[in-house]
Design a protein around this motif. Sequence first.
Motif, PDB file in Angstrom:
ATOM      1  N   TYR A  48      -7.737  -3.776   1.267  1.00 32.39           N
ATOM      2  CA  TYR A  48      -7.052  -3.388   2.479  1.00 32.39           C
ATOM      3  C   TYR A  48      -7.691  -2.098   2.983  1.00 32.39           C
ATOM      4  O   TYR A  48      -7.954  -1.180   2.209  1.00 32.39           O
ATOM      5  N   ASP A  50       3.461   0.879  -0.079  1.00 32.73           N
ATOM      6  CA  ASP A  50       4.296  -0.307  -0.298  1.00 32.73           C
ATOM      7  C   ASP A  50       4.263  -1.222   0.925  1.00 32.73           C
ATOM      8  O   ASP A  50       4.183  -2.438   0.806  1.00 32.73           O
ATOM      9  N   LEU A 106      -0.009  -3.287  -7.762  1.00 30.66           N
ATOM     10  CA  LEU A 106      -0.430  -3.556  -6.391  1.00 30.66           C
ATOM     11  C   LEU A 106      -0.917  -2.290  -5.702  1.00 30.66           C
ATOM     12  O   LEU A 106      -1.855  -2.325  -4.909  1.00 30.66           O
ATOM     13  N   LEU A 107      -0.291  -1.161  -6.011  1.00 29.54           N
ATOM     14  CA  LEU A 107      -0.614   0.078  -5.321  1.00 29.54           C
ATOM     15  C   LEU A 107      -1.977   0.645  -5.715  1.00 29.54           C
ATOM     16  O   LEU A 107      -2.453   1.584  -5.086  1.00 29.54           O
ATOM     17  N   MET A 141       0.039 -11.955  -4.193  1.00 30.62           N
ATOM     18  CA  MET A 141       0.252 -10.672  -4.862  1.00 30.62           C
ATOM     19  C   MET A 141      -0.629 -10.541  -6.099  1.00 30.62           C
ATOM     20  O   MET A 141      -1.115  -9.446  -6.409  1.00 30.62           O
ATOM     21  N   VAL A 166      -3.992  -0.962  -2.644  1.00 28.72           N
ATOM     22  CA  VAL A 166      -3.531  -0.670  -1.289  1.00 28.72           C
ATOM     23  C   VAL A 166      -2.886   0.701  -1.308  1.00 28.72           C
ATOM     24  O   VAL A 166      -2.498   1.204  -2.357  1.00 28.72           O
ATOM     25  N   VAL A 216      -4.022  -9.463  -4.886  1.00 33.44           N
ATOM     26  CA  VAL A 216      -4.039  -8.030  -4.577  1.00 33.44           C
ATOM     27  C   VAL A 216      -4.107  -7.215  -5.867  1.00 33.44           C
ATOM     28  O   VAL A 216      -4.894  -6.274  -5.980  1.00 33.44           O
ATOM     29  N   ALA A 266      -0.064  -9.045   1.440  1.00 38.82           N
ATOM     30  CA  ALA A 266       0.358 -10.208   0.656  1.00 38.82           C
ATOM     31  C   ALA A 266       0.962 -11.295   1.555  1.00 38.82           C
ATOM     32  O   ALA A 266       0.704 -12.486   1.348  1.00 38.82           O
ATOM     33  N   SER A 325       1.087  -3.232   1.112  1.00 39.13           N
ATOM     34  CA  SER A 325       1.052  -4.319   0.132  1.00 39.13           C
ATOM     35  C   SER A 325       1.859  -5.515   0.617  1.00 39.13           C
ATOM     36  O   SER A 325       1.449  -6.660   0.421  1.00 39.13           O
TER      37      SER A 325
END
Length: 75
Positions: free
Chosen positions: A72, A16, A9-10, A62, A13, A65, A23, A19
Motif C-alpha cells: 500500500y 488501521d 497487518l500493520l 488479509m 500498511v 496483506v 483488504a 488495512s
Amino acid sequence: MISPRIDKLLKNVDSDYASVIVAAKRARQINSYYHSLGEGTFDEFPPPMVETRSKNYLTIAMEEVAQGKLKYQYR
C-alpha cells in the motif's frame, strides 16, 4: 476473531483504516476472479497469491496483506 491479527497487518500498511481499504478492495478482486472462472477471462483479475484453507475472500485478502504480497502506498 480476526485472522491474521491486526498487528501483523500493520507491518505492511501504515494505519488501521488503510488495512481495511486495501483488504476490502482485494477481496472484491478475488470475488470477481472466482466468478469469472467459468467465463474464461483470467487476465482482468489476479488469482489469490497465498495458500490458504479459508473460503472467505476477506480472510484471503488479509492473509495476503500480512504476508507482504500486497503493498500500500499513499499518494
